[in-house]
Write a protein that holds these residues in place. Sequence first.
Motif, PDB file in Angstrom:
ATOM      1  N   ALA A  19      69.785  62.810  44.719  1.00 45.95           N
ATOM      2  CA  ALA A  19      68.864  61.697  44.519  1.00 45.95           C
ATOM      3  C   ALA A  19      68.017  61.392  45.750  1.00 45.95           C
ATOM      4  O   ALA A  19      67.219  60.458  45.725  1.00 45.95           O
ATOM      5  CB  ALA A  19      69.660  60.435  44.137  1.00 45.95           C
ATOM      6  N   LEU A  20      68.167  62.168  46.823  1.00 50.08           N
ATOM      7  CA  LEU A  20      67.387  61.928  48.030  1.00 50.08           C
ATOM      8  C   LEU A  20      65.992  62.518  47.854  1.00 50.08           C
ATOM      9  O   LEU A  20      65.849  63.641  47.373  1.00 50.08           O
ATOM     10  CB  LEU A  20      68.087  62.585  49.223  1.00 50.08           C
ATOM     11  CG  LEU A  20      67.857  62.011  50.610  1.00 50.08           C
ATOM     12  CD1 LEU A  20      68.303  60.555  50.690  1.00 50.08           C
ATOM     13  CD2 LEU A  20      68.603  62.852  51.651  1.00 50.08           C
ATOM     14  N   PRO A  21      64.925  61.767  48.202  1.00 48.14           N
ATOM     15  CA  PRO A  21      63.573  62.330  48.109  1.00 48.14           C
ATOM     16  C   PRO A  21      63.477  63.660  48.840  1.00 48.14           C
ATOM     17  O   PRO A  21      64.159  63.882  49.852  1.00 48.14           O
ATOM     18  CB  PRO A  21      62.703  61.246  48.771  1.00 48.14           C
ATOM     19  CG  PRO A  21      63.460  59.978  48.567  1.00 48.14           C
ATOM     20  CD  PRO A  21      64.914  60.361  48.669  1.00 48.14           C
ATOM     21  N   ALA A  22      62.625  64.542  48.342  1.00 53.83           N
ATOM     22  CA  ALA A  22      62.597  65.924  48.824  1.00 53.83           C
ATOM     23  C   ALA A  22      62.395  66.021  50.333  1.00 53.83           C
ATOM     24  O   ALA A  22      63.076  66.808  51.009  1.00 53.83           O
ATOM     25  CB  ALA A  22      61.494  66.690  48.101  1.00 53.83           C
ATOM     26  N   GLY A 128      52.484  70.038  50.320  1.00 55.91           N
ATOM     27  CA  GLY A 128      52.964  70.258  48.959  1.00 55.91           C
ATOM     28  C   GLY A 128      54.432  69.989  48.737  1.00 55.91           C
ATOM     29  O   GLY A 128      54.973  70.383  47.697  1.00 55.91           O
ATOM     30  N   ILE A 129      55.085  69.265  49.639  1.00 57.81           N
ATOM     31  CA  ILE A 129      56.519  69.055  49.457  1.00 57.81           C
ATOM     32  C   ILE A 129      56.810  68.001  48.399  1.00 57.81           C
ATOM     33  O   ILE A 129      57.751  68.101  47.630  1.00 57.81           O
ATOM     34  CB  ILE A 129      57.207  68.683  50.789  1.00 57.81           C
ATOM     35  CG1 ILE A 129      58.726  68.625  50.587  1.00 57.81           C
ATOM     36  CG2 ILE A 129      56.672  67.363  51.353  1.00 57.81           C
ATOM     37  CD1 ILE A 129      59.505  68.518  51.864  1.00 57.81           C
ATOM     38  N   GLY A 130      55.994  66.935  48.310  1.00 60.95           N
ATOM     39  CA  GLY A 130      56.288  65.852  47.370  1.00 60.95           C
ATOM     40  C   GLY A 130      57.520  65.083  47.812  1.00 60.95           C
ATOM     41  O   GLY A 130      58.256  65.505  48.701  1.00 60.95           O
ATOM     42  N   GLY A 131      57.743  63.921  47.197  1.00 62.91           N
ATOM     43  CA  GLY A 131      58.927  63.136  47.538  1.00 62.91           C
ATOM     44  C   GLY A 131      58.925  62.659  48.972  1.00 62.91           C
ATOM     45  O   GLY A 131      59.952  62.717  49.654  1.00 62.91           O
ATOM     46  N   GLY A 132      57.756  62.193  49.471  1.00 61.63           N
ATOM     47  CA  GLY A 132      57.645  61.695  50.830  1.00 61.63           C
ATOM     48  C   GLY A 132      56.833  62.624  51.712  1.00 61.63           C
ATOM     49  O   GLY A 132      56.255  63.612  51.252  1.00 61.63           O
ATOM     50  N   ASP A 133      56.768  62.290  52.993  1.00 61.25           N
ATOM     51  CA  ASP A 133      56.035  63.092  53.980  1.00 61.25           C
ATOM     52  C   ASP A 133      57.017  63.763  54.920  1.00 61.25           C
ATOM     53  O   ASP A 133      57.993  63.151  55.372  1.00 61.25           O
ATOM     54  CB  ASP A 133      55.082  62.206  54.794  1.00 61.25           C
ATOM     55  CG  ASP A 133      53.948  61.649  53.948  1.00 61.25           C
ATOM     56  OD1 ASP A 133      53.382  62.426  53.139  1.00 61.25           O
ATOM     57  OD2 ASP A 133      53.640  60.460  54.081  1.00 61.25           O
TER      58      ASP A 133
END
Length: 220
Positions: A19-22, A128-133
């Motif tokens: 569940a951790l952002p990417a 392009g990772i998504g789910g944060g920076d």
Amino acid sequence: MKMNHHLDDATLVSYSAGALPAALAVVASAHLERCAECRQHLLDADQIGGVLMQQQRADAPAEDARAAMLALLDDQPAVEQITLPVDVLEQRDPDRLPSALHPWFGNSMRALRWRRVAPGVQRILAIGIGGGDLMLLRIAPGSKLPLHSHAGNELTMILDGAYDDMLGHFGPGDVADLDGETLHQPVTSPGVPCICVAATDGPLKFSGWFARTLQPLFGF
């Protein structure tokens, strides 16, 4: 390599549950690669999570299971960190980035192509990772970053060099696991640049008016 700052139990529970952002998961993976203590706590979280999933009723709130996992992790005995012999530590290539960073930045620190974003600060953004920076930062020795907090969560792992802030001294391998309540001002150690990998799931919130004015130019 002895580390003094580790992943929070709540972060390990989220990582275990997927569940951790990417972006945050990449930094967590990089730290886990080099930290035996956090790997053991992650194994505990995986095992506890499996048991709780079997025991949980279908209509039980997910928050209850997460709270139960955190409570059980608190009860786990402390893990004795393994100290490797010097000759084993010297076998690690200081130029090699953690494996979790390879898809985003390559495997060589020397091959990185830095972009200057502020005096004394260079950066490389993952695309392009998504789910944060997700970014690499290279900060000149003896630099004082602007005082700031966070609109969300931040994970920062030191790859080379060091910095100090209100939470203590952070050296290679250490990770700063910060939430929106943390206000800090890192000051890099003299001698060599501080190189770190950082992930956020919300923008930084600078306290000074000058830093706030320049924030759109810096892009973080």
